[in-house]
Design a protein around this motif. Sequence first.
Motif, mmCIF file in Angstrom:
data_model
loop_
_atom_site.group_PDB
_atom_site.id
_atom_site.type_symbol
_atom_site.label_atom_id
_atom_site.label_comp_id
_atom_site.label_asym_id
_atom_site.label_seq_id
_atom_site.Cartn_x
_atom_site.Cartn_y
_atom_site.Cartn_z
ATOM 1 N N ARG A 189 -13.885 -20.259 5.516
ATOM 2 C CA ARG A 189 -12.827 -19.454 6.123
ATOM 3 C C ARG A 189 -11.586 -19.383 5.238
ATOM 4 N NH1 ARG A 189 -9.228 -19.386 11.155
ATOM 5 N NH2 ARG A 189 -9.559 -17.249 11.918
ATOM 6 N N THR A 190 -11.306 -20.475 4.537
ATOM 7 C CA THR A 190 -10.148 -20.447 3.648
ATOM 8 C C THR A 190 -10.313 -19.384 2.573
ATOM 9 O OG1 THR A 190 -9.679 -22.789 4.023
ATOM 10 C CG2 THR A 190 -8.786 -21.802 2.014
ATOM 11 N N ALA A 191 -11.487 -19.341 1.947
ATOM 12 C CA ALA A 191 -11.742 -18.321 0.926
ATOM 13 C C ALA A 191 -11.685 -16.920 1.522
ATOM 14 C CB ALA A 191 -13.094 -18.570 0.273
ATOM 15 N N GLU A 192 -12.251 -16.764 2.728
ATOM 16 C CA GLU A 192 -12.251 -15.465 3.405
ATOM 17 C C GLU A 192 -10.830 -14.963 3.632
ATOM 18 O OE1 GLU A 192 -13.358 -13.871 7.932
ATOM 19 O OE2 GLU A 192 -14.253 -15.720 7.168
ATOM 20 N N LEU A 193 -9.977 -15.791 4.208
ATOM 21 C CA LEU A 193 -8.622 -15.359 4.532
ATOM 22 C C LEU A 193 -7.753 -15.221 3.290
ATOM 23 C CD1 LEU A 193 -8.039 -17.451 7.770
ATOM 24 C CD2 LEU A 193 -8.394 -14.988 7.601
ATOM 25 N N THR A 194 -7.998 -16.055 2.289
ATOM 26 C CA THR A 194 -7.224 -15.953 1.055
ATOM 27 C C THR A 194 -7.502 -14.640 0.339
ATOM 28 O OG1 THR A 194 -7.182 -18.367 0.794
ATOM 29 C CG2 THR A 194 -6.752 -17.041 -1.172
ATOM 30 N N LEU A 195 -8.786 -14.271 0.237
ATOM 31 C CA LEU A 195 -9.116 -13.004 -0.416
ATOM 32 C C LEU A 195 -8.591 -11.832 0.406
ATOM 33 C CD1 LEU A 195 -10.460 -11.547 -2.735
ATOM 34 C CD2 LEU A 195 -12.633 -11.678 -1.508
ATOM 35 N N TRP A 196 -8.716 -11.903 1.717
ATOM 36 C CA TRP A 196 -8.190 -10.829 2.576
ATOM 37 C C TRP A 196 -6.682 -10.670 2.372
ATOM 38 C CZ3 TRP A 196 -4.502 -11.683 6.443
ATOM 39 C CH2 TRP A 196 -4.155 -10.547 7.180
ATOM 40 N N ARG A 197 -5.950 -11.775 2.277
ATOM 41 C CA ARG A 197 -4.493 -11.713 2.097
ATOM 42 C C ARG A 197 -4.126 -10.965 0.817
ATOM 43 N NH1 ARG A 197 -1.273 -17.283 1.625
ATOM 44 N NH2 ARG A 197 -2.533 -17.345 -0.289
ATOM 45 N N GLY A 198 -4.944 -11.125 -0.231
ATOM 46 C CA GLY A 198 -4.669 -10.434 -1.481
ATOM 47 C C GLY A 198 -5.079 -8.985 -1.493
ATOM 48 N N ALA A 199 -5.854 -8.552 -0.493
ATOM 49 C CA ALA A 199 -6.396 -7.195 -0.496
ATOM 50 C C ALA A 199 -5.898 -6.327 0.645
ATOM 51 C CB ALA A 199 -7.933 -7.249 -0.433
ATOM 52 N N THR A 200 -5.309 -6.916 1.666
ATOM 53 C CA THR A 200 -5.090 -6.201 2.913
ATOM 54 C C THR A 200 -4.045 -5.097 2.826
ATOM 55 O OG1 THR A 200 -4.541 -6.457 5.255
ATOM 56 C CG2 THR A 200 -3.377 -7.882 3.717
ATOM 57 N N ASN A 201 -4.290 -4.045 3.598
ATOM 58 C CA ASN A 201 -3.323 -2.986 3.847
ATOM 59 C C ASN A 201 -2.817 -3.096 5.288
ATOM 60 O OD1 ASN A 201 -3.099 0.571 3.984
ATOM 61 N ND2 ASN A 201 -1.900 -0.730 2.631
ATOM 62 N N PHE A 202 -3.062 -4.254 5.889
ATOM 63 C CA PHE A 202 -2.541 -4.654 7.207
ATOM 64 C C PHE A 202 -3.039 -3.778 8.361
ATOM 65 C CE2 PHE A 202 0.353 -6.194 3.985
ATOM 66 C CZ PHE A 202 0.402 -7.540 4.303
ATOM 67 N N PRO A 203 -4.150 -4.210 8.988
ATOM 68 C CA PRO A 203 -4.962 -5.374 8.660
ATOM 69 C C PRO A 203 -6.191 -5.049 7.821
ATOM 70 C CG PRO A 203 -5.552 -4.637 10.830
ATOM 71 C CD PRO A 203 -4.484 -3.690 10.334
ATOM 72 N N ALA A 204 -6.489 -3.754 7.635
ATOM 73 C CA ALA A 204 -7.722 -3.388 6.923
ATOM 74 C C ALA A 204 -7.558 -3.568 5.419
ATOM 75 C CB ALA A 204 -8.085 -1.938 7.228
ATOM 76 N N CYS A 205 -8.684 -3.642 4.719
ATOM 77 C CA CYS A 205 -8.709 -3.641 3.261
ATOM 78 C C CYS A 205 -9.143 -2.258 2.798
ATOM 79 C CB CYS A 205 -9.680 -4.692 2.726
ATOM 80 S SG CYS A 205 -9.197 -6.400 3.053
ATOM 81 N N GLU A 206 -8.227 -1.528 2.163
ATOM 82 C CA GLU A 206 -8.596 -0.206 1.634
ATOM 83 C C GLU A 206 -9.266 -0.387 0.269
ATOM 84 O OE1 GLU A 206 -6.881 1.045 -1.085
ATOM 85 O OE2 GLU A 206 -5.238 -0.384 -1.177
ATOM 86 N N PRO A 207 -10.016 0.599 -0.204
ATOM 87 C CA PRO A 207 -10.870 0.387 -1.380
ATOM 88 C C PRO A 207 -10.142 -0.072 -2.639
ATOM 89 C CG PRO A 207 -11.540 2.367 -0.218
ATOM 90 C CD PRO A 207 -10.271 1.909 0.424
ATOM 91 N N VAL A 208 -9.010 0.550 -2.967
ATOM 92 C CA VAL A 208 -8.339 0.195 -4.211
ATOM 93 C C VAL A 208 -7.778 -1.221 -4.131
ATOM 94 C CG1 VAL A 208 -6.514 0.811 -5.840
ATOM 95 C CG2 VAL A 208 -7.799 2.616 -4.663
ATOM 96 N N GLY A 209 -7.138 -1.550 -3.027
ATOM 97 C CA GLY A 209 -6.605 -2.896 -2.873
ATOM 98 C C GLY A 209 -7.683 -3.953 -2.909
ATOM 99 N N LEU A 210 -8.844 -3.656 -2.320
ATOM 100 C CA LEU A 210 -9.943 -4.614 -2.337
ATOM 101 C C LEU A 210 -10.473 -4.781 -3.760
ATOM 102 C CD1 LEU A 210 -11.897 -6.470 -0.847
ATOM 103 C CD2 LEU A 210 -13.307 -4.463 -0.327
ATOM 104 N N GLY A 211 -10.614 -3.682 -4.493
ATOM 105 C CA GLY A 211 -11.095 -3.774 -5.862
ATOM 106 C C GLY A 211 -10.162 -4.581 -6.747
ATOM 107 N N VAL A 212 -8.863 -4.383 -6.577
ATOM 108 C CA VAL A 212 -7.891 -5.127 -7.370
ATOM 109 C C VAL A 212 -7.954 -6.610 -7.024
ATOM 110 C CG1 VAL A 212 -5.424 -5.493 -7.779
ATOM 111 C CG2 VAL A 212 -6.346 -3.168 -7.718
ATOM 112 N N ALA A 213 -8.080 -6.934 -5.728
ATOM 113 C CA ALA A 213 -8.145 -8.340 -5.316
ATOM 114 C C ALA A 213 -9.384 -9.026 -5.878
ATOM 115 C CB ALA A 213 -8.121 -8.434 -3.794
ATOM 116 N N VAL A 214 -10.507 -8.315 -5.907
ATOM 117 C CA VAL A 214 -11.729 -8.888 -6.481
ATOM 118 C C VAL A 214 -11.528 -9.158 -7.971
ATOM 119 C CG1 VAL A 214 -14.140 -8.400 -7.055
ATOM 120 C CG2 VAL A 214 -13.283 -7.886 -4.765
#
Length: 361
Positions: free
Chosen positions: A185-210
């Motif tokens: 869960r820590t990894a899940e929420l940490t990656l989401w925090r770096g990618a989120t557009n509040f609350p969803a992860c949009e494609p560009v933000g998710l790609g950058v976070a990865v």
Amino acid sequence: MPSRPDAPARGAVLPFDPAARPAQLERIAPGPVLERWEAVDRSHHAPRIVAVPDAAGEGWAGAALVTARPQAAYAKIVDAVGDVPAAVEAVLDHARARGLAQVKWEGWTAGDADAAALGFTPMEAPRGTADGAGGPPAGYVRWLDGEGTAEPPYRRQSTNFTCGAVAALVAQVQAGAVPRDSLDRTAELTLWRGATNFPACEPVGLGVAVRRTWPASPVTVFLDTDRPVLLDTYTEAEQEWRAVLQQASRTDAARAAVPIDPHRLTLPAIRDAVDRGDRVLLLLSLAAMLGFDVPHWVLCHGAVPGALVIEDPWTNDTTGDTWVDAHLLPVPDAALDAMAAVERGGHRGAVVIGAPETAGE
């Protein structure tokens, strides 16, 4: 997958109606099994009884409750009762007649030896103690055309909005970029925090976070619009600041050397990607499969004849949908193509993650 008559080579197939139990079923099914079958409303998964007649032709020797998500290329045995081998063989016949890719079997009453004797392979249980809560302790799969595809770990998202993070983590675990034990869960929420557009992860933000999280993994974002996405349900004021953040994500992508391809990623291109070992995070609408018209990230990681194989981090317990449905889930190409169009504009978003590069490459 091709549509074929809803009848197996042996046995009979009939709708399962909890309000009208067949007398033949009551004679062979233990009470706790029937209680489990009737504990939730399975109607969205088209529940069927596949029954095998007894020698006298007056009753049933065996029967199985079979369900499946709509628009998917599998059948799931919830339980088999009575003459279990005969019932399971009838389900396999039923699935072959419909041109399905696989049959799964929930491990409520079946064990490893029972499943193996009928050609089924154990699936890896969900990661994390909460992931399998309410679901069967084990699950089994039998591919009907070849050996299927390699199995990644399964994790159910722990919130309503971290599907993108979980899909990316599972992709990287399967690629060997991170160990299985890191899928928590820590990894899940940490990656989401770096990618989120509040609350969803949009494609560009998710790609950058990865890319930021795993610099050695090549990342390409596919998004066939230059407009902000995943904002249809918000008021104009709520859309405005999220749009600003999405523009910032594009700036971040340029700085991180994450390409944004404006073309629509086709299903043949997704097949090509997974065939060469890439993993594709694909944005879907869940309307057809689960009845919710919301954007949702899944992982495409394998291909079999007629279908792509995905990991869906979401399950809907109220319909009898469990991790056995969502794990190693084959979806026909045409169905996946239709699902991968979100919001009113029917946009397609995807993040393609390549194999991690090693030093010197």
